[in-house]
Write a protein that holds these residues in place. Structure first.
Motif, PDB file in Angstrom:
ATOM      1  N   GLU A 159      12.148   0.399  12.788  1.00  0.00           N
ATOM      2  CA  GLU A 159      12.010   1.672  13.496  1.00  0.00           C
ATOM      3  C   GLU A 159      11.091   2.623  12.737  1.00  0.00           C
ATOM      4  OE1 GLU A 159      14.772   5.422  15.039  1.00  0.00           O
ATOM      5  OE2 GLU A 159      15.706   3.662  14.081  1.00  0.00           O
ATOM      6  N   MET A 160      11.240   2.655  11.403  1.00  0.00           N
ATOM      7  CA  MET A 160      10.395   3.536  10.600  1.00  0.00           C
ATOM      8  C   MET A 160       8.933   3.109  10.665  1.00  0.00           C
ATOM      9  SD  MET A 160      10.393   6.221   8.679  1.00  0.00           S
ATOM     10  CE  MET A 160      12.056   6.477   8.041  1.00  0.00           C
ATOM     11  N   ILE A 161       8.686   1.810  10.641  1.00  0.00           N
ATOM     12  CA  ILE A 161       7.312   1.314  10.753  1.00  0.00           C
ATOM     13  C   ILE A 161       6.691   1.764  12.071  1.00  0.00           C
ATOM     14  CG2 ILE A 161       5.909  -0.774  11.024  1.00  0.00           C
ATOM     15  CD1 ILE A 161       7.793  -2.157   9.052  1.00  0.00           C
ATOM     16  N   ASP A 162       7.430   1.614  13.159  1.00  0.00           N
ATOM     17  CA  ASP A 162       6.913   2.003  14.473  1.00  0.00           C
ATOM     18  C   ASP A 162       6.611   3.503  14.545  1.00  0.00           C
ATOM     19  OD1 ASP A 162       7.009  -0.576  15.452  1.00  0.00           O
ATOM     20  OD2 ASP A 162       9.017  -0.359  16.296  1.00  0.00           O
ATOM     21  N   ASP A 168      -1.702   8.729   9.831  1.00  0.00           N
ATOM     22  CA  ASP A 168      -2.424   8.410   8.600  1.00  0.00           C
ATOM     23  C   ASP A 168      -1.639   8.871   7.376  1.00  0.00           C
ATOM     24  OD1 ASP A 168      -4.597   6.875   9.013  1.00  0.00           O
ATOM     25  OD2 ASP A 168      -6.100   8.466   8.909  1.00  0.00           O
ATOM     26  N   ALA A 169      -0.346   9.102   7.558  1.00  0.00           N
ATOM     27  CA  ALA A 169       0.476   9.597   6.462  1.00  0.00           C
ATOM     28  C   ALA A 169       0.551   8.576   5.329  1.00  0.00           C
ATOM     29  CB  ALA A 169       1.887   9.897   6.959  1.00  0.00           C
ATOM     30  N   ASN A 170       0.515   9.064   4.083  1.00  0.00           N
ATOM     31  CA  ASN A 170       0.712   8.196   2.934  1.00  0.00           C
ATOM     32  C   ASN A 170       2.142   7.676   2.940  1.00  0.00           C
ATOM     33  OD1 ASN A 170      -1.879   8.792   2.111  1.00  0.00           O
ATOM     34  ND2 ASN A 170      -1.244  10.376   0.667  1.00  0.00           N
ATOM     35  N   VAL A 171       2.311   6.388   2.629  1.00  0.00           N
ATOM     36  CA  VAL A 171       3.633   5.757   2.662  1.00  0.00           C
ATOM     37  C   VAL A 171       3.945   5.139   1.309  1.00  0.00           C
ATOM     38  CG1 VAL A 171       5.088   3.999   3.751  1.00  0.00           C
ATOM     39  CG2 VAL A 171       3.411   5.262   5.125  1.00  0.00           C
ATOM     40  N   LEU A 172       5.159   5.368   0.825  1.00  0.00           N
ATOM     41  CA  LEU A 172       5.652   4.735  -0.391  1.00  0.00           C
ATOM     42  C   LEU A 172       6.759   3.764   0.002  1.00  0.00           C
ATOM     43  CD1 LEU A 172       5.868   4.429  -3.487  1.00  0.00           C
ATOM     44  CD2 LEU A 172       7.476   6.353  -3.465  1.00  0.00           C
ATOM     45  N   PRO A 278     -16.876  10.616   0.431  1.00  0.00           N
ATOM     46  CA  PRO A 278     -15.606  11.033   1.035  1.00  0.00           C
ATOM     47  C   PRO A 278     -14.691   9.834   1.279  1.00  0.00           C
ATOM     48  CG  PRO A 278     -17.378  11.071   2.662  1.00  0.00           C
ATOM     49  CD  PRO A 278     -18.023  10.820   1.336  1.00  0.00           C
ATOM     50  N   LEU A 279     -13.399  10.063   1.116  1.00  0.00           N
ATOM     51  CA  LEU A 279     -12.425   9.000   1.362  1.00  0.00           C
ATOM     52  C   LEU A 279     -12.167   8.847   2.857  1.00  0.00           C
ATOM     53  CD1 LEU A 279      -9.565   9.347  -1.282  1.00  0.00           C
ATOM     54  CD2 LEU A 279     -11.573   7.874  -1.340  1.00  0.00           C
ATOM     55  N   ASN A 280     -12.069   7.606   3.282  1.00  0.00           N
ATOM     56  CA  ASN A 280     -11.691   7.322   4.666  1.00  0.00           C
ATOM     57  C   ASN A 280     -10.712   6.155   4.647  1.00  0.00           C
ATOM     58  OD1 ASN A 280     -11.488   7.063   7.429  1.00  0.00           O
ATOM     59  ND2 ASN A 280     -13.436   5.990   7.655  1.00  0.00           N
ATOM     60  N   ILE A 281      -9.548   6.404   4.060  1.00  0.00           N
ATOM     61  CA  ILE A 281      -8.551   5.345   3.911  1.00  0.00           C
ATOM     62  C   ILE A 281      -7.170   5.854   4.318  1.00  0.00           C
ATOM     63  CG2 ILE A 281      -9.754   4.241   1.985  1.00  0.00           C
ATOM     64  CD1 ILE A 281      -7.471   5.542   0.198  1.00  0.00           C
ATOM     65  N   ARG A 282      -6.301   4.881   4.573  1.00  0.00           N
ATOM     66  CA  ARG A 282      -4.882   5.168   4.706  1.00  0.00           C
ATOM     67  C   ARG A 282      -4.229   4.571   3.460  1.00  0.00           C
ATOM     68  NH1 ARG A 282      -0.641   3.885   8.414  1.00  0.00           N
ATOM     69  NH2 ARG A 282       1.044   5.369   8.131  1.00  0.00           N
ATOM     70  N   LEU A 283      -3.497   5.371   2.696  1.00  0.00           N
ATOM     71  CA  LEU A 283      -2.925   4.915   1.436  1.00  0.00           C
ATOM     72  C   LEU A 283      -1.473   4.499   1.606  1.00  0.00           C
ATOM     73  CD1 LEU A 283      -3.316   4.599  -1.664  1.00  0.00           C
ATOM     74  CD2 LEU A 283      -2.345   6.896  -1.891  1.00  0.00           C
ATOM     75  N   VAL A 314       5.865   9.698   3.428  1.00  0.00           N
ATOM     76  CA  VAL A 314       6.949   8.973   4.101  1.00  0.00           C
ATOM     77  C   VAL A 314       7.405   7.866   3.154  1.00  0.00           C
ATOM     78  CG1 VAL A 314       7.606   7.534   6.057  1.00  0.00           C
ATOM     79  CG2 VAL A 314       6.018   9.440   6.389  1.00  0.00           C
ATOM     80  N   GLU A 315       8.707   7.659   3.088  1.00  0.00           N
ATOM     81  CA  GLU A 315       9.280   6.661   2.185  1.00  0.00           C
ATOM     82  C   GLU A 315      10.044   5.616   2.990  1.00  0.00           C
ATOM     83  OE1 GLU A 315      12.570   7.338  -1.052  1.00  0.00           O
ATOM     84  OE2 GLU A 315      10.690   8.270  -1.720  1.00  0.00           O
ATOM     85  N   ILE A 316       9.785   4.346   2.709  1.00  0.00           N
ATOM     86  CA  ILE A 316      10.493   3.244   3.362  1.00  0.00           C
ATOM     87  C   ILE A 316      11.156   2.403   2.282  1.00  0.00           C
ATOM     88  CG2 ILE A 316      10.276   1.167   4.775  1.00  0.00           C
ATOM     89  CD1 ILE A 316       7.895   2.422   6.156  1.00  0.00           C
ATOM     90  N   VAL A 317      12.455   2.199   2.394  1.00  0.00           N
ATOM     91  CA  VAL A 317      13.205   1.398   1.429  1.00  0.00           C
ATOM     92  C   VAL A 317      13.540   0.054   2.079  1.00  0.00           C
ATOM     93  CG1 VAL A 317      15.255   1.223  -0.018  1.00  0.00           C
ATOM     94  CG2 VAL A 317      14.173   3.459   0.366  1.00  0.00           C
ATOM     95  N   VAL A 318      13.074  -1.032   1.453  1.00  0.00           N
ATOM     96  CA  VAL A 318      13.337  -2.375   1.969  1.00  0.00           C
ATOM     97  C   VAL A 318      14.594  -2.913   1.292  1.00  0.00           C
ATOM     98  CG1 VAL A 318      12.377  -4.664   2.391  1.00  0.00           C
ATOM     99  CG2 VAL A 318      10.849  -2.697   2.167  1.00  0.00           C
TER     100      VAL A 318
END
Length: 455
Positions: A159-162, A168-172, A278-283, A314-318
């Motif tokens: 659900e969090m992935i979807d 383009d939010a940074n995800v940990l 300039p940066l054009n990435i999703r981290l 955004v933080e996702i815990v596996v």
């Protein structure tokens, strides 16, 4: 008895083995050739057009690790990729068998063999349509593994992935080794608007301090010794796509400031250049380390709080596998299907007793350990149903998660990690390389933990 119109080649340095095997196999196959000198493999295989080659794994007197056999296996697979190779050796070694099968061997038999087993291995090899590559679907799977799970904890991850992928939010991504953090990162990329762009992975634990800037930011020709040409860094290579910094917790404190500056300014310059791009990435970042606890440290093993805030929008815990045991049958079925096809052993099943053994094991290595266990079992299986003995676990490992711990015996996360590392060191007699491999860590990451806990 009618002989099969097939050509078999036996390569072994023992003339008695060659004579015995040839006499037996001549009853079943139209042509059975032998060769005692492995140096003749290139010429004899290239002109022989054999259907199956029986290859000994040890030719030099006193050498029994099978490495020479793996070398000649690779040569045969290069010269005649459609020819099935059955390896024969007097020294049974599971890991060697797994490695050989991964390199393309059709089967693996031990000396002294039973004639029925040898004949069965050859018939199985002949019945398989040999191919130099996996099917398109499985090749794609190896690039983008599936995400499997019906447990509530995994449903939360899905659900969090979807919810996050389209931004383009940074995800940990946090989780133990082997839980599937990279799989989550790849699916975030696939479900994003950047999916047609590159997905660039960087293992931060494998980059030395001196090369970190060059690897991430690139360099200009002449910027330092051995900089013989311009080189684009990972930030540039990931432009338009996703940059995945795995094991971000292994980045030294002194290096974190440089990374933070690039992320804050949203621009990067190569080492030796003043030109900003300039940066054009999703981290996306991932780690198995306790970053929040590391924030309080002020030495090189610490982690900057401002960088932590920057990378975990955004933080996702596996979750670990032991906390999602209801997913075991699904994962088992998936890996069984995958490796049954890869190693041409269709129709394999798992017995109820084997499933019970799998369900009662603690899986300290998580999904990755399960995947490797299934692959080994498929490779070494000779029956249609896998039994408990086909699944090899480190039964001697003390697994804290298999016990019910009383409240007054609870340890902190650091104390548990220290204890786990101590036991791994004892099992490996202090060998850091072997210990790091068992724990799924790089040597650098393990050394940092040894320093952290004074081990």
């Amino acid at each position: 008895m009618e002989k099969q119109d097939k050509k078999i080649l036996i390569i072994d340095d023992d003339p008695d083995v060659l004579g015995t095997a040839r006499m037996f196999l001549k009853q079943f196959f139209a042509q059975v050739d032998t060769e005692q000198n492995p140096a003749q493999i290139n010429s004899i295989v290239s002109r022989g057009n054999y259907h199956v080659i029986l290859l000994d794994m040890n030719f030099r007197r006193g050498e029994h690790d099978g490495r020479e056999g793996l070398y000649w296996l690779e040569r045969i697979r290069t010269i005649a990729p459609q020819t099935a190779v059955v390896l024969i050796t007097a020294y049974g070694d599971i890991e060697l068998a797994v490695e050989a099968m991964k390199q393309g061997a059709a089967d693996f038999v031990l000396k002294p063999w039973k004639n029925s087993k040898l004949l069965d291995a050859i018939h199985k090899a002949l019945s398989k349509e040999r191919s130099t590559s996996l099917s398109k679907e499985k090749a794609e799977f190896l690039q983008v593994p599936q995400m499997i799970g019906k447990s509530p904890s995994m449903q939360s991850v899905f659900e969090m992935i979807d919810r996050v992928a389209g931004t383009d939010a940074n995800v940990l991504i946090l989780g133990e080794n082997g839980t599937g953090k990279e799989v989550v990162a790849r699916w975030l990329h696939l479900k994003s608007a950047r999916r047609k762009g590159p997905f660039v992975k960087v293992d931060m634990g494998a980059i030395t301090t001196s090369l970190m800037e060059s690897e991430l930011f690139g360099h200009q020709k002449g910027a330092f010794t051995d900089a013989y040409q311009d080189k684009a860094g990972k930030f540039e290579l990931a432009s338009g796509g996703t940059l995945f910094l795995d094991e971000i917790g292994n980045l030294y404190l002194s290096q974190q400031a440089k990374l933070l500056s690039v992320l804050q300014n949203r621009s990067v310059s190569r080492v030796g250049s003043n030109e900003e791009s300039p940066l054009n990435i999703r981290l996306i970042c991932a780690t198995n380390m306790p970053l929040y606890e590391m924030v309080d440290r002020k030495d090189e093993q610490g982690f900057r709080q401002d960088l932590l805030y920057r990378i975990n929008t955004v933080e996702i815990v596996v979750p670990p596998l032991r906390e999602r045991k209801e997913d075991l049958p699904l994962l088992l079925e998936h890996f069984l299907d995958l490796y049954s096809e890869k190693y041409n052993k269709p129709g394999l099943k798992v017995s109820k007793s084997a499933l019970k053994k799998i369900e009662h094991y603690g899986w300290p290595g998580n999904v990755r350990e399960l995947q490797h266990a299934v692959e080994r079992a498929v490779i070494l299986s000779h029956e249609d149903t896998l039994q408990p003995e086909d699944f090899s676990f480190n039964e001697g490992t003390v697994n804290m998660y298999q016990h019910k711990i009383e409240a007054d015996d609870l340890l902190t996360l650091d104390e548990n990690e220290k204890l786990f590392i101590q036991r791994a060191l004892e099992r490996n007699q202090g060998n850091v390389t072997h210990t790091a491999k068992e724990l799924g860590l790089t040597r650098t990451a393990l050394y940092r933990r040894l320093d952290k806990y004074g081990l």
